[in-house]
Design a protein around this motif. Structure first.
Motif, PDB file in Angstrom:
ATOM      1  N   MET A 102      88.040   1.823  31.954  1.00  0.00           N
ATOM      2  CA  MET A 102      88.078   3.205  32.456  1.00  0.00           C
ATOM      3  C   MET A 102      86.798   3.908  32.042  1.00  0.00           C
ATOM      4  N   SER A 103      86.121   4.518  32.923  1.00  0.00           N
ATOM      5  CA  SER A 103      84.881   5.208  32.629  1.00  0.00           C
ATOM      6  C   SER A 103      85.128   6.642  32.260  1.00  0.00           C
ATOM      7  N   SER A 104      84.148   7.225  31.608  1.00  0.00           N
ATOM      8  CA  SER A 104      84.289   8.620  31.211  1.00  0.00           C
ATOM      9  C   SER A 104      84.274   9.516  32.431  1.00  0.00           C
ATOM     10  N   ASN A 105      85.135  10.505  32.458  1.00  0.00           N
ATOM     11  CA  ASN A 105      85.209  11.422  33.600  1.00  0.00           C
ATOM     12  C   ASN A 105      84.630  12.785  33.274  1.00  0.00           C
ATOM     13  N   GLY A 106      83.793  12.835  32.256  1.00  0.00           N
ATOM     14  CA  GLY A 106      83.176  14.088  31.884  1.00  0.00           C
ATOM     15  C   GLY A 106      83.876  14.802  30.755  1.00  0.00           C
ATOM     16  N   ALA A 107      85.016  14.288  30.291  1.00  0.00           N
ATOM     17  CA  ALA A 107      85.727  14.908  29.180  1.00  0.00           C
ATOM     18  C   ALA A 107      84.900  14.793  27.915  1.00  0.00           C
ATOM     19  N   ALA A 108      85.046  15.773  27.031  1.00  0.00           N
ATOM     20  CA  ALA A 108      84.339  15.728  25.758  1.00  0.00           C
ATOM     21  C   ALA A 108      84.768  14.492  24.982  1.00  0.00           C
ATOM     22  N   ALA A 109      83.858  13.952  24.196  1.00  0.00           N
ATOM     23  CA  ALA A 109      84.111  12.699  23.486  1.00  0.00           C
ATOM     24  C   ALA A 109      85.163  12.871  22.396  1.00  0.00           C
ATOM     25  N   ILE A 110      85.854  11.781  22.127  1.00  0.00           N
ATOM     26  CA  ILE A 110      86.711  11.700  20.948  1.00  0.00           C
ATOM     27  C   ILE A 110      85.855  11.127  19.827  1.00  0.00           C
ATOM     28  N   VAL A 111      85.805  11.823  18.695  1.00  0.00           N
ATOM     29  CA  VAL A 111      84.947  11.435  17.574  1.00  0.00           C
ATOM     30  C   VAL A 111      85.803  10.906  16.435  1.00  0.00           C
ATOM     31  N   VAL A 112      85.455   9.740  15.924  1.00  0.00           N
ATOM     32  CA  VAL A 112      86.207   9.156  14.823  1.00  0.00           C
ATOM     33  C   VAL A 112      85.265   8.880  13.655  1.00  0.00           C
ATOM     34  N   GLY A 113      85.703   9.266  12.459  1.00  0.00           N
ATOM     35  CA  GLY A 113      84.924   9.019  11.256  1.00  0.00           C
ATOM     36  C   GLY A 113      85.284   7.672  10.667  1.00  0.00           C
ATOM     37  N   VAL A 114      84.291   6.852  10.380  1.00  0.00           N
ATOM     38  CA  VAL A 114      84.527   5.524   9.816  1.00  0.00           C
ATOM     39  C   VAL A 114      83.714   5.345   8.546  1.00  0.00           C
ATOM     40  N   ARG A 143      92.389   8.873  28.257  1.00  0.00           N
ATOM     41  CA  ARG A 143      91.902  10.165  28.731  1.00  0.00           C
ATOM     42  C   ARG A 143      90.663  10.058  29.609  1.00  0.00           C
ATOM     43  N   GLY A 144      90.108   8.866  29.722  1.00  0.00           N
ATOM     44  CA  GLY A 144      88.863   8.721  30.463  1.00  0.00           C
ATOM     45  C   GLY A 144      87.703   9.384  29.759  1.00  0.00           C
ATOM     46  N   ALA A 145      87.753   9.416  28.432  1.00  0.00           N
ATOM     47  CA  ALA A 145      86.716  10.085  27.631  1.00  0.00           C
ATOM     48  C   ALA A 145      85.844   9.053  26.923  1.00  0.00           C
TER      49      ALA A 145
END
Length: 277
Positions: free
Chosen positions: A1-13, A33-35
């Motif tokens: 699924m490609s991004s549809n323009g939604a803001a990114a989901i950010v994960v701390g690692v 979410r397509g994000a």
């Protein structure tokens, strides 16, 4: 699924198994979410040379190399966690500075911040487990705290949302309906109150209109009595996610789910805890 323009989901690692589990969950959330997914690792340079306007390239090189290695490993975990690995847009960012501030800064442009419940302090000043509460209280977007070894289980057929009468309550309800819709599950809306009739009124008022917006989500309204945390923990055993608000009226549920209570829930529920911001 490609991004549809939604803001990114950010994960701390940070290299810990908990943060890798969080990366896997965040990857699945982004795919649904397509994000895009953004992996962030914050590190601090042990030696500071204040006589330089800009630090020499070799200063902090070991810390940066460690962060890059962590990000590479997390990227592999993220791609292996989704149905269409080639369709997930993943970016990485190694940032110099404290973990808390780095994640709060990232939250300004993110659709969600994701962190684990336990961390690894070998390369970092703070472990993720110690900063998750601070991030959930200060972030500019929803925060998901993911327990270690989280798994998608077919037997978990609900999303749970804590409901009160606060003005910010609608945001957590919206997030809960969205999550249930994306997961294809039902929604359990719970209000903890000493009076059953009052609780039912609160649920009816707060949930009004949402069923029409999400007709595919079956909603169960539940009024419970007693300790908020214990009730939420009990319900979480059958849930894919628990959604709570970040603040509310003095008499509501949300104001009791701040600080140490959020920390308690984050370490006791065995499903992702999503805090609405």
């Amino acid at each position: 699924m490609s991004s549809n323009g939604a803001a990114a989901i950010v994960v701390g690692v940070d290299g810990s198994s908990s943060s890798l589990d969080a990366a896997g969950w965040a990857a699945r959330a982004a795919e649904l979410r397509g994000a895009a997914l953004k992996l962030v690792s914050a590190y601090q340079v042990k030696a500071l040379y204040t006589s330089f306007v800009t630090l020499p390239a070799h200063i902090g090189s070991q810390e940066r190399a460690a962060a890059d290695k962590i990000l590479a490993g997390a990227s592999l975990v993220a791609r292996r966690s989704v149905l269409a690995p080639d369709g997930l847009s993943i970016s990485v960012d190694a940032l110099v500075g404290p973990t808390i501030q780095a994640m709060i800064d990232q939250s300004s442009d993110a659709s969600m911040i994701v962190v684990g419940t336990r961390g690894n302090g070998e390369y970092f000043a703070e472990v993720l487990g110690s900063v998750s509460t601070a991030i959930s209280a200060q972030a500019h977007c929803p925060v998901a705290i993911v327990p270690r070894s989280v798994a998608i289980e077919s037997g978990r057929s609900t999303v749970v949302v804590g409901v009160d009468a606060s003005t910010g309550n609608q945001r957590s309800i919206q997030l809960a309906f969205e999550e249930a819709s994306l997961q294809g599950t039902g929604l359990v809306a719970v209000h903890v109150s000493s009076e059953t009739s009052t609780g039912r009124s609160v649920l009816a008022e707060c949930l009004a209109g949402w069923g029409e917006k999400y007709p595919q989500v079956a909603v169960t309204r539940t009024v419970l009595h007693g300790n908020v945390v214990e009730n939420i923990v009990e319900l979480s055993q059958r849930a894919r996610a628990v959604v709570i608000g970040s603040g509310g009226r003095r008499s509501g549920i949300s104001d009791r789910l701040l600080g140490s209570t959020v920390r308690s829930l984050a370490h006791r529920v065995d499903c992702p805890l999503i805090i609405a911001r």
